[in-house]
Design a protein around this motif. Structure first.
Motif, PDB file in Angstrom:
ATOM      1  N   TRP A   1      -5.528   1.114   9.512  1.00 49.93           N
ATOM      2  CA  TRP A   1      -5.325  -0.239   8.983  1.00 49.93           C
ATOM      3  C   TRP A   1      -3.839  -0.585   8.898  1.00 49.93           C
ATOM      4  O   TRP A   1      -3.431  -1.715   9.206  1.00 49.93           O
ATOM      5  N   ILE A   2      -3.037   0.380   8.469  1.00 47.88           N
ATOM      6  CA  ILE A   2      -1.589   0.136   8.391  1.00 47.88           C
ATOM      7  C   ILE A   2      -1.024  -0.106   9.785  1.00 47.88           C
ATOM      8  O   ILE A   2      -0.206  -1.027   9.993  1.00 47.88           O
TER       9      ILE A   2
ATOM     10  N   PRO B   1       1.931  11.872   3.491  1.00 47.60           N
ATOM     11  CA  PRO B   1       0.633  12.176   4.103  1.00 47.60           C
ATOM     12  C   PRO B   1      -0.334  11.021   3.850  1.00 47.60           C
ATOM     13  O   PRO B   1      -0.548  10.628   2.702  1.00 47.60           O
ATOM     14  N   ILE B   2      -0.893  10.467   4.906  1.00 52.14           N
ATOM     15  CA  ILE B   2      -1.750   9.287   4.790  1.00 52.14           C
ATOM     16  C   ILE B   2      -3.082   9.572   5.472  1.00 52.14           C
ATOM     17  O   ILE B   2      -3.103  10.073   6.595  1.00 52.14           O
ATOM     18  N   PRO B   3      -4.203   9.260   4.818  1.00 53.95           N
ATOM     19  CA  PRO B   3      -5.515   9.458   5.459  1.00 53.95           C
ATOM     20  C   PRO B   3      -5.624   8.655   6.750  1.00 53.95           C
ATOM     21  O   PRO B   3      -5.026   7.580   6.884  1.00 53.95           O
ATOM     22  N   MET B   4      -6.417   9.169   7.693  1.00 52.02           N
ATOM     23  CA  MET B   4      -6.520   8.537   8.996  1.00 52.02           C
ATOM     24  C   MET B   4      -7.030   7.107   8.902  1.00 52.02           C
ATOM     25  O   MET B   4      -6.538   6.208   9.591  1.00 52.02           O
TER      26      MET B   4
ATOM     27  N   GLY C   1       5.530   4.895  -6.011  1.00 48.89           N
ATOM     28  CA  GLY C   1       6.454   3.847  -6.440  1.00 48.89           C
ATOM     29  C   GLY C   1       7.790   3.862  -5.728  1.00 48.89           C
ATOM     30  O   GLY C   1       8.832   3.555  -6.323  1.00 48.89           O
ATOM     31  N   SER C   2       7.800   4.182  -4.437  1.00 46.81           N
ATOM     32  CA  SER C   2       9.045   4.200  -3.663  1.00 46.81           C
ATOM     33  C   SER C   2       8.976   3.183  -2.534  1.00 46.81           C
ATOM     34  O   SER C   2       7.956   3.065  -1.850  1.00 46.81           O
TER      35      SER C   2
ATOM     36  N   TYR D   1       0.838  -1.199   0.000  1.00 46.91           N
ATOM     37  CA  TYR D   1       0.000   0.000   0.000  1.00 46.91           C
ATOM     38  C   TYR D   1       0.878   1.257   0.000  1.00 46.91           C
ATOM     39  O   TYR D   1       0.634   2.206  -0.760  1.00 46.91           O
ATOM     40  N   LEU D   2       1.894   1.260   0.851  1.00 49.44           N
ATOM     41  CA  LEU D   2       2.785   2.420   0.933  1.00 49.44           C
ATOM     42  C   LEU D   2       3.537   2.623  -0.372  1.00 49.44           C
ATOM     43  O   LEU D   2       3.748   3.762  -0.818  1.00 49.44           O
TER      44      LEU D   2
END
Length: 494
Positions: free
Chosen positions: A211-212, A203-206, A192-193, A185-186
Motif C-alpha cells: 500500500w505504501i 521493518p514493515i509488513p509486506m 514517532g519519527s 503511517y510511517l
C-alpha cells in the motif's frame, strides 16, 4: 568549508533574493529587479560549488548535514544533507535558475519583479526538496514548490494559461495527498519519527509495503510524469512562458523521479521488487507509445513536452532494474535531460519571440536567417536523439546496458524506440530550419543576440562535457548507488 551551513544557504539565499527582488516594486524599477534577481541566482550557484569540491566520493553517508529542532512536539526537525544521489541536482537547479533569469531578461516586460521572484523562491524550495532528510520538511518543500510554478503559468502563460495551471496544480496535489498519508503511517509505526533515514531501517509488513509503494507510486508518477497521468504536462508546457518550461523540464520532472530513490526503493524494498514489473511496464509504454505521439505533433513545444515523457521513461525504467548500471544511467539521464530539454525549450522560445508562433508549419528556412542559432539548435536536437558524444547518449546507453542484464527484450524494446526519438526530433528540425524561407515572418528573423548566445553556449557546454567525459558525474554516484542496492536487497518484512 563543511563547517558552513551550505545547504541552508543554497535554500535560503534564492528565497531571500526573491523577496528582495519583490521589494524593488513596480515595473519602473524593472532593470533593478533583473539585476537583483541575477545577483541572487549567481550567489545561489556559488554557494553550491563547495558541495562538489568538498564532496567525499568514498562514502555513501549523508554529507554537509544540518540538524535543528523545528516542531519538537511532533519530532519534526530541520534536517538537511546530501549524498551522491542528490548533490548534483542541487547544483543543476542553481545553474538552471541563472539560465531562467537570463532567458526572461528582455522578454518579460510586465510584473518583472514578481516573475523573477517566483523563479528564485521556487529554486530555493526545490533545493529544499533535494536536501531534506525529514519527511515532513520534504513534504512542505514538495508542496510549496507548486505555488510559484502555478503562478508562473497562470500569470505569464499563454491564452489557456488558467486551465493549464489548474490542471497542473490539481494533478500534482492529488497525488501528494496519498504521499502524506503514507508518511503518517510511517510516522506512527516508527515510534514517532519523521526522519527519512530512520524510515529506511524500519521493518514493515509486506501488506503495508504494497500500500505504501502504491501511494508513493501515484504521488511520484504524477510528478515525473509517467503514463497515464502525464496529460497535464503538454498543456503546462504549451501555456507556460519559456522560463517556466525550462524549469519544469529541467528540474520539475526530476522531483518525482528523485522521490523513487529517496522513498520507494529504500523504505519499501520488498514491495519495490514485487511490483517493479508495473513500473517497468509503464516506463516502456511511455518510451514507445508517447514517442509515437510526439511524432505527430504540429506544435514544437508540445512535441518536446511529449519527448520529455519518453525520456523520463528511461529514468524510471533504470530505477527498477535493480542494478548499478541502470540506476546510475537513470541519474545521468536526469541531469542530461536538464541541459537538453532546457535548451530545446529555450530554442523554441527564441523563435517564438521573433515569430510569435510555435507551429512547425509557420517556419522553414530558418538557417538562412539565423545560422548561429541553427547550429546550436542542431546540437540540442541531436542530443535529444541520443547522439554519441552528447549527454543524451550517455544516460540512455547506460540504462539500455542495465536493461540487458535485467531482461533482453526490455532492453530491445527500449533501444529500438530510440529510432522514434530520432525521427520526431530530426523531422521537426528539418521542417523548421532547412529549406527555403517560406514566409515573411521568417524573412524578418534576426540571429541570436549576445545574451541568447551566452545562454545557448552554457547549455551546450554542459551537454558536450557530459557527453564526452561523464566520469566526474558518474563517480560521484557510485558509493550511494551501491549502498542503495545493498539496502534494497535486504528484506524488511516483519
Amino acid at each position: 568549508m563543511s563547517g558552513y551551513p551550505l545547504l541552508s544557504l543554497a535554500i535560503w539565499i534564492p528565497i531571500f533574493a526573491g523577496l528582495l527582488t519583490l521589494a524593488t516594486g513596480s515595473d519602473r524599477n524593472a532593470p533593478l529587479a533583473r539585476m537583483v534577481a541575477l545577483a541572487g541566482a549567481v550567489l545561489g550557484l556559488l554557494v553550491t560549488i563547495p558541495l562538489w569540491t568538498g564532496f567525499d566520493m568514498t562514502t555513501s553517508a549523508m554529507q554537509f548535514v544540518e540538524l535543528s529542532p523545528w516542531i519538537p512536539r511532533f519530532n519534526i526537525n530541520y534536517s538537511l544533507g546530501v549524498d551522491g544521489i542528490s548533490m548534483l541536482f542541487v547544483i543543476l537547479n542553481s545553474f538552471i535558475t541563472i539560465i531562467v533569469v537570463l532567458a526572461g531578461w528582455k522578454v518579460i516586460e510586465q510584473k518583472v519583479a514578481q516573475y523573477n521572484a517566483a523563479f528564485l523562491i521556487m529554486s530555493g524550495l526545490m533545493n529544499g526538496i533535494f536536501t531534506a532528510l525529514d519527511g515532513m520538511l520534504f513534504y512542505v518543500f514538495f508542496e510549496a514548490s507548486l505555488i510559484p510554478l502555478y503562478l508562473i503559468i497562470g500569470v505569464w502563460g499563454g491564452p489557456n494559461r488558467v486551465y493549464a495551471a489548474f490542471k497542473f496544480f490539481l494533478y500534482t496535489l492529488a497525488g501528494s495527498l496519498l504521499f502524506l498519508l503514507a508518511q503518517l503511517y510511517l510516522f506512527i509505526n516508527s515510534g514517532g519519527s519523521f526522519s527519512i533515514l530512520d524510515w529506511h531501517q524500519m521493518p514493515i509488513p509486506m501488506g503495508a509495503q504494497i500500500w505504501i509503494f502504491l501511494a508513493f507510486l501515484i504521488a511520484f508518477a504524477v510528478k515525473v510524469p509517467m503514463w497515464p497521468v502525464h496529460t497535464w504536462l503538454p498543456d503546462a508546457h504549451v501555456e507556460a512562458p519559456t522560463g517556466g518550461s525550462i524549469v519544469l523540464a529541467a528540474i520539475g520532472l526530476k522531483l518525482g523521479a528523485y522521490g523513487f530513490l529517496r522513498f520507494s526503493l529504500p523504505i519499501v524494498p520488498d514491495a519495490s521488487h514485487e511490483l517493479g514489473w508495473l513500473v517497468v511496464a509503464l516506463s516502456l509504454i511511455a518510451i514507445v507509445y508517447i514517442g509515437f505521439i510526439a511524432l505527430v505533433q504540429d506544435d514544437m513545444k508540445k512535441l518536446v513536452a511529449y519527448s520529455s515523457v519518453a525520456h523520463m521513461g528511461f529514468v524510471t525504467l533504470g530505477f527498477f532494474m535493480f542494478n548499478a548500471m541502470g540506476i546510475e544511467g537513470a541519474l545521468v539521464q536526469m541531469i542530461s535531460h536538464g541541459f537538453v530539454s532546457g535548451a530545446m525549450f529555450f530554442s523554441i522560445g527564441v523563435m517564438y519571440d521573433r515569430v510569435h508562433s510555435r507551429q512547425i508549419a509557420d517556419y522553414g528556412g530558418v538557417v538562412n536567417k539565423m545560422p548561429k542559432f541553427a547550429a546550436f539548435f542542431m546540437l540540442f536536437t541531436m542530443a535529444n536523439c541520443g547522439l554519441p558524444a552528447t549527454s543524451g547518449f550517455v544516460g540512455e546507453f547506460m540504462v539500455i546496458l542495465g536493461a540487458v542484464g535485467f531482461n533482453f527484450w526490455v532492453a530491445f524494446a527500449a533501444a529500438s524506440t530510440m529510432i522514434v526519438g530520432a525521427a520526431y526530433s530530426l523531422w521537426m528540425y528539418k521542417r523548421v530550419v532547412f529549406g527555403n524561407v517560406t514566409n515573411h515572418h521568417v524573412e524578418e528573423m534576426e540571429d541570436i543576440s549576445g545574451r541568447e548566445f551566452l545562454i545557448l553556449a552554457l547549455l551546450a557546454a554542459g551537454t558536450l562535457y557530459m557527453g564526452v567525459y561523464p566520469l566526474p558525474f558518474t563517480e560521484v554516484m557510485h558509493a550511494s548507488v551501491n549502498d542503495l542496492l545493498r539496502h534494497v536487497a535486504e528484506t524488511k518484512i516483519q
